[in-house]
Design an enzyme around this catalytic site. Structure first.
Site, short mmCIF file in Angstrom:
data_model
loop_
_atom_site.label_atom_id
_atom_site.label_comp_id
_atom_site.label_asym_id
_atom_site.label_seq_id
_atom_site.Cartn_x
_atom_site.Cartn_y
_atom_site.Cartn_z
CB CYS A 207 3.62 5.80 5.10
SG CYS A 207 4.28 4.93 6.53
CD GLU B 136 1.08 -0.35 8.41
OE1 GLU B 136 0.05 -0.10 7.76
OE2 GLU B 136 1.90 0.50 8.77
CG HIS C 78 3.00 -3.26 6.12
ND1 HIS C 78 4.03 -2.80 6.90
CD2 HIS C 78 2.46 -2.16 5.53
CE1 HIS C 78 4.10 -1.49 6.80
NE2 HIS C 78 3.16 -1.07 5.97
CG HIS D 284 0.31 -12.44 -2.18
ND1 HIS D 284 0.00 -13.18 -1.05
CD2 HIS D 284 1.63 -12.56 -2.37
CE1 HIS D 284 1.12 -13.74 -0.60
NE2 HIS D 284 2.13 -13.37 -1.37
CG HIS E 228 5.39 0.77 2.53
ND1 HIS E 228 4.73 1.95 2.19
CD2 HIS E 228 4.91 0.41 3.73
CE1 HIS E 228 3.91 2.28 3.17
NE2 HIS E 228 3.99 1.37 4.12
CG HIS F 259 -0.29 0.36 2.51
ND1 HIS F 259 -0.84 1.23 3.42
CD2 HIS F 259 0.87 -0.03 3.06
CE1 HIS F 259 -0.06 1.35 4.47
NE2 HIS F 259 0.99 0.57 4.28
#
Length: 154
Positions: A37, A130, A43, A78, A41, A27
């Protein structure tokens, strides 16, 4: 899966079910003030969903654990969360794919599913981790505490 103690959501229901799951997703937060952010990137999100109710279904479940996992995993695993324009919106900060909004969105998806079931269960809270040091808890209060008309149980 990490063993985790989650914040307790006090409630008046007889049963409480908790489902842990994880999914991998990327996201970005479309705001300059998001700093790093704001770049794409990923998580591995750890999620706990808390469902409560008073009535079990014909199989003796409040809700089947696998139904909750499938609902969330199929939708988010994914993926690039920003591409899910039904859930997230780059023009509305209340719908950016932040941890807070991901938790709220999962709660809404689970509650929508529960609303279609006959035993009237509610999603009390969603916990989304997260990173190892950052998480959010979303609770849709006070709506979930309203009992049906005529319910006089103490």
């Amino acid at each position: 899966m990490l063993q985790q103690i989650y914040p307790v959501a006090p409630h008046p229901y007889r049963y409480e079910l908790n489902k842990d799951l994880q999914f991998a997703a990327a996201h970005f937060v479309p705001a300059e003030s998001a700093g790093k952010c704001s770049q794409v990137h990923g998580h591995t999100y750890f999620v706990n969903v808390t469902v409560a109710g008073d009535t079990l279904d014909e199989a003796g479940f409040l809700v089947n654990f696998s139904d909750i996992k499938t609902l969330i995993h199929t939708r988010f695993d994914h993926t690039l969360l920003n591409d899910d324009t039904e859930s997230f919106n780059a023009d509305d900060p209340n719908r950016f794919p932040t941890t807070e909004v991901v938790a709220k969105t999962i709660c809404e998806l689970v509650q929508h599913y529960l609303d279609g079931r006959s035993n009237h269960s509610v999603c009390l809270q969603v916990f989304v981790r997260e990173t190892p040091t950052s998480y959010c808890v979303y609770r849709p209060w006070p709506k979930v505490y309203k009992r049906p008309a005529g319910d006089t149980r103490a």
